[in-house]
Every structure is written in structure tokens, then in C-alpha cells.
Design a protein around this motif. Sequence first.
Motif, short mmCIF file in Angstrom:
data_model
loop_
_atom_site.label_atom_id
_atom_site.label_comp_id
_atom_site.label_asym_id
_atom_site.label_seq_id
_atom_site.Cartn_x
_atom_site.Cartn_y
_atom_site.Cartn_z
N GLN A 1 0.83 -1.20 0.00
CA GLN A 1 0.00 0.00 0.00
C GLN A 1 0.87 1.26 0.00
O GLN A 1 0.58 2.22 -0.70
CB GLN A 1 -0.94 0.00 1.21
N LEU A 2 1.95 1.23 0.78
CA LEU A 2 2.85 2.37 0.82
C LEU A 2 3.49 2.60 -0.54
O LEU A 2 3.62 3.75 -0.99
CB LEU A 2 3.91 2.19 1.91
N ASP A 3 3.88 1.52 -1.22
CA ASP A 3 4.44 1.67 -2.57
C ASP A 3 3.45 2.39 -3.49
O ASP A 3 3.84 3.28 -4.25
CB ASP A 3 4.78 0.29 -3.18
N GLY A 4 2.18 2.02 -3.42
CA GLY A 4 1.17 2.69 -4.24
C GLY A 4 1.06 4.17 -3.92
O GLY A 4 0.95 5.02 -4.81
N TYR A 5 1.10 4.48 -2.63
CA TYR A 5 1.02 5.87 -2.19
C TYR A 5 2.25 6.64 -2.65
O TYR A 5 2.15 7.76 -3.17
CB TYR A 5 0.89 5.87 -0.66
N LEU A 6 3.43 6.03 -2.52
CA LEU A 6 4.67 6.68 -2.94
C LEU A 6 4.71 6.87 -4.46
O LEU A 6 5.20 7.89 -4.94
CB LEU A 6 5.88 5.87 -2.46
#
Length: 188
Positions: free
Chosen positions: A139-144
Motif C-alpha cells: 500500500q505504501l508503494d502505491g502511495y509513494l
Amino acid sequence: MRIANPIYREVVARVLTDGVEAVVFADPRSFVRADGRFDMAAMLDEFTQFWVENGEILPSGRRYPEAAPQLVLMGFLQRVVNGGGYVEREYGFGRGRIDLLIRWPYSAPDGRRRWQREAVELKVRRAGEADPLRRGLAQLDGYLDRLGLDHGILVIFDTRPEAPPIAERTVTTTVTSPAGRAVTLLRG
């Protein structure tokens, strides 16, 4: 549930974190580096100490115990960032996530105003649930990706009754996301 109006989203967050800011004694100026940027590592160290000392007390009796650890972190951030920057919240209701974006203004060496942006993903591990590390990193990868950032912070609060004592489980490490980004991981 989705709160469409950004003003109401901020008011709701402020009401829910009420009381946390009052017990945060960290000096917001202590997190500003000589170059004017916000010192995320120092802030995380300070929050880690705060969490170990208060993490079992502050969430108890809160109106929404399932979100209490996240609310404590948001209240802490609001207190230390509000002196010069902004904490933006994106709630992923039904997706088990809260994304935070810290925006901090500073002057670049050429004198132009720039914005430091720091992305934070919040997760809670509850009784009977698997470790949300893998899901949180994805999820963090998507946000980044969306923000165009090459690093981020993932915070996982462990609220299981069988979790180790807070002083033992609260640690900060560096991990690599599935996309190869450096991620500061805070478990608390």
C-alpha cells in the motif's frame, strides 16, 4: 464512511486526537534542521520514546479504541509539525489504512521555496490478524508512486493481547518495499 468536505475531515481528526497534543511536550523547533528541512528521523525517535512511555495509557478509554494508536500518532504529529508544516490525512475506510503526508516548507540553497514531503502509512495488527507488514509495504508503494517519492514510513501498531510488552515491541528498522524503496518501519 467517507467524509467529503476537507474541513470536516480535519475537524473530525482534531476532535478525535483531542487530549494527545496536550501531553506532547516535544519542542516543534527541535525537529527543524539547520537547512530548514524537517528531521523525520529525530521525530520518529521522539515519538518512539513517547509511545513507550504513553502507548498503553493514552489509547485506553478513547472513544474509538480500534483506532486509538493511530490517533495518538496523528495527535503527536499535529503537535510537532503544526508549527510550520502540515499533516494531511487520507483515510482508506474499508481498506485498513490511513495515509499521512507531512508537508514542510523550506528554502532551497538557491533561495526558492520548496516543499519537503514525507509519506507515512499507518496499520494496526489486531487479535487474530496476520502481520500487516507485506500489505502495508504494498500500500505504501502505491502511495509513494502517486506522490513521486522514493522513500516512506510504515508504522504498525500491535494491539493483540498476546503482543510483547510495549517497550520490547517498539522498534524502528529499515526495510525494502516490493518496489525497492527504502522504508523506515516503526513497530509499536
